[in-house]
Design an enzyme around this catalytic site. Structure first.
Site, PDB file in Angstrom:
ATOM      1  N   HIS A 152       0.892  -0.897  -0.068  1.00 46.82           N
ATOM      2  CA  HIS A 152       0.174  -0.170   0.081  1.00 46.82           C
ATOM      3  C   HIS A 152       0.829   0.963  -0.006  1.00 46.82           C
ATOM      4  O   HIS A 152       1.744   1.308   0.503  1.00 46.82           O
ATOM      5  CB  HIS A 152      -1.150  -0.089   1.752  1.00 46.82           C
ATOM      6  N   ASP A 160       0.109   4.496   1.858  1.00 46.93           N
ATOM      7  CA  ASP A 160      -0.267   5.374   2.264  1.00 46.93           C
ATOM      8  C   ASP A 160       0.495   5.197   3.293  1.00 46.93           C
ATOM      9  O   ASP A 160       1.204   3.833   3.818  1.00 46.93           O
ATOM     10  CB  ASP A 160      -1.907   5.532   3.047  1.00 46.93           C
ATOM     11  N   ASP A 210       6.186   0.916   7.207  1.00 45.56           N
ATOM     12  CA  ASP A 210       5.060   0.553   6.640  1.00 45.56           C
ATOM     13  C   ASP A 210       3.821   1.622   5.653  1.00 45.56           C
ATOM     14  O   ASP A 210       3.762   2.104   6.523  1.00 45.56           O
ATOM     15  CB  ASP A 210       4.370  -0.414   8.054  1.00 45.56           C
ATOM     16  N   GLU A 221      -5.194   2.177   2.952  1.00 47.12           N
ATOM     17  CA  GLU A 221      -5.064   1.302   4.141  1.00 47.12           C
ATOM     18  C   GLU A 221      -5.222   1.410   5.294  1.00 47.12           C
ATOM     19  O   GLU A 221      -4.978   0.913   5.872  1.00 47.12           O
ATOM     20  CB  GLU A 221      -3.945   0.427   3.960  1.00 47.12           C
ATOM     21  N   GLU A 222      -3.982   2.275   5.704  1.00 47.66           N
ATOM     22  CA  GLU A 222      -4.014   2.573   6.776  1.00 47.66           C
ATOM     23  C   GLU A 222      -5.184   3.102   7.592  1.00 47.66           C
ATOM     24  O   GLU A 222      -5.441   3.377   9.084  1.00 47.66           O
ATOM     25  CB  GLU A 222      -2.637   3.479   7.359  1.00 47.66           C
ATOM     26  N   ASP A 280       3.763  -6.569   3.470  1.00 44.49           N
ATOM     27  CA  ASP A 280       3.467  -5.528   4.187  1.00 44.49           C
ATOM     28  C   ASP A 280       3.409  -6.202   5.547  1.00 44.49           C
ATOM     29  O   ASP A 280       2.589  -5.993   6.559  1.00 44.49           O
ATOM     30  CB  ASP A 280       1.780  -5.379   3.849  1.00 44.49           C
ATOM     31  N   HIS A 329       3.735   2.523  12.907  1.00 40.19           N
ATOM     32  CA  HIS A 329       2.814   3.692  13.216  1.00 40.19           C
ATOM     33  C   HIS A 329       3.300   5.287  14.656  1.00 40.19           C
ATOM     34  O   HIS A 329       2.666   5.541  14.873  1.00 40.19           O
ATOM     35  CB  HIS A 329       1.566   2.777  14.352  1.00 40.19           C
TER      36      HIS A 329
END
Length: 485
Positions: free
Chosen positions: A76, A78, A115, A145-146, A169, A460
């Site tokens: 992904h 984002d 990520d 995605e997030e 991922d 994150h």
């Protein structure tokens, strides 16, 4: 010369650094999406870009692989954007400031976006090469995605021929992921009534938490800043006749919040009692989280000391009570462990974002479960509690669990390649974090999926880092899988 220009594999880290220079927050992927399109044009590759800014790039098989089954590679575009207090980077306009520390790549003051930027870098490096042996490749880059896998949910993949998918991922080398939890976002809103502000105003801050990924790290016992503030406000209610003026914490539903602030109004004579109670709570919480979250800080200061403007309004007493009750009544954290897989979380939720606005309090959760019925039961419970307090709930971004396949030819092939390269078996696991494989499997019947990736830590969060040596080893593994017939 780029910061990563001396690292190997050079082609992968060159693309990764380019990706990190392009803003690619969730819902702001247009620039990175267009970058991928320009890449496809430059290399004369067939591509598709939809209105959501998902991108599909297709490359025909290399010589000798024309009769091999096509392989889908997916990641992904984002990233989760977190930054430390005082960091001036604007995630919608600025690139990241990369640094290397020993074997790791990090970003100064922000999350790194390994990520899933490393997946995009791997895929572009493969697509750009004239020497890598491979079957026909169908590369999918999804958006958003997030924030609920919205890109994977909306993408049209009807043009794809492949029924084998390599998702890039994952964040732990040597583990082949073969299943994951499903999930949804639940935003619970409670109407509030405001009145003119009066009395002294005190700002309470909860800071210093580790945070983390609300799926991959929910089992680590780390504190949630929003929930701690809820606990503090309950404790203070027995010591002071306060009302809420402001309350805010977290920025992403899928990140365990690291900070939360609240502003309360109270009579002057209650200020000392609030300070004393906060000191007691600080001691208790520090003891409770001494192992898992040892740097938690609770700070109490008058609004004058903080230098902030005094709000004109505050909640009335009933709205204050209802707001504190909602946050503390709704569940948070692990709800059930898997009965099938030892140590795997089955069902959880994370109060990731809390915002007290002029007319309502909204608390937004990432809800995850590998059991569809358990997830539904948890959402029903949240709905019942929220509506019982006079609020409403909005459930969005649902995605299905990716169910484990007993007859995975792709898994068998990758295990064989891994054993040949490393003289040991890889670990086969399912995870509690969400991946897009379930959504894509629903669009491509019979899809056989495996997810892998290099070692990353603290994704994150502003402490996120990507292992350089692991990135190289996983690259070599991917190339061996591609060329093995």
């Amino acid at each position: 010369m780029g910061v990563l220009s001396n690292l190997e594999p050079k082609e992968v880290f060159t693309y990764f650094e380019e990706i990190c220079s392009i803003p690619h927050a969730s819902y702001h992927e247009e620039k990175i999406s267009n970058y991928c399109v320009e890449f496809a044009k430059k290399h004369s590759l067939v591509y598709y870009q939809d209105d959501l800014k998902n991108v599909i790039i297709i490359k025909e098989a290399s010589a000798g692989y024309e009769n091999e089954e096509p392989l889908i590679i997916q990641g992904h575009l984002d990233m989760v954007c977190e930054k430390v207090s005082g960091c001036r980077i604007d995630f919608e306009k600025d690139g990241l400031e990369l640094m290397t520390q020993g074997d790791y790549i990090t970003a100064k003051g922000t999350s790194l976006g390994g990520d899933d930027g490393i997946a995009v870098a791997y895929a572009l490096a493969i697509l750009a090469s004239d020497t890598i042996a491979h079957p026909k490749l169908e590369v999918i880059f999804t958006v958003s995605e997030e924030v609920g896998m919205e890109g994977a949910s909306g993408i049209d993949v009807s043009m794809l021929q492949g029924r084998r998918l390599l998702n890039l991922d994952s964040e732990e080398e040597g583990i082949l992921l073969a299943g994951c939890a499903g999930g949804a976002r639940a935003a619970c809103s409670l109407p509030v009534r405001r009145v003119p502000a009066e009395g002294s105003m005190v700002k309470i801050l909860v800071t210093g938490l580790m945070g983390g990924h609300s799926g991959a790290e929910i089992h680590k016992g780390r504190a949630n800043a929003n929930m701690l503030m809820g606990r503090i406000l309950i404790d203070l209610s027995a010591k002071a006749a306060y009302t809420l003026a402001a309350w805010e914490g977290g920025s992403k539903d899928n990140a365990i919040p690291r900070e939360c602030t609240a502003v309360i109004c109270l009579p002057d004579h209650d200020l000392e009692a609030v300070q004393q109670e906060a000191a007691k709570i600080q001691k208790d919480i520090s003891n409770e989280y001494a192992v898992t979250d040892k740097n938690i800080q609770i700070t109490v200061q008058t609004l004058e000391e903080s230098g902030e403007k005094r709000p004109d309004t505050m909640l009335d007493k009933d709205s204050t009570r209802q707001a504190v009750l909602l946050v503390n009544a709704l569940p948070n954290g692990i709800q059930a462990m898997s009965a099938d897989v030892e140590g795997l979380v089955e069902t959880s939720l994370n109060l990731g974002v809390l915002k007290l606005a002029e007319t309502e309090l909204t608390v937004t959760y990432a809800v995850r479960s590998s059991s569809g019925s358990a997830q539904e039961a948890l959402l029903n419970k949240m709905t019942y509690l929220t509506q019982g307090l006079g609020g409403s709930i909005r459930i969005t971004g649902r995605y299905p669990a990716w169910e484990y396949r007993r007859d995975s030819a792709l898994r068998e092939k990758m295990c064989a390649v891994y054993e040949k390269m490393y003289r040991k078996k890889p670990v086969i696991e399912a995870i509690h974090a969400g991946l897009e494989c379930g959504l894509l499997a629903g669009k491509l019947p019979g899809l056989d999926c495996i997810s892998i990736g290099p070692d990353m830590e603290s994704v994150h969060t502003t402490e996120e880092k990507l292992s350089i040596s692991s990135t190289k080893r996983v690259w070599e593994f991917i190339l061996e899988v591609l060329k093995t017939k």
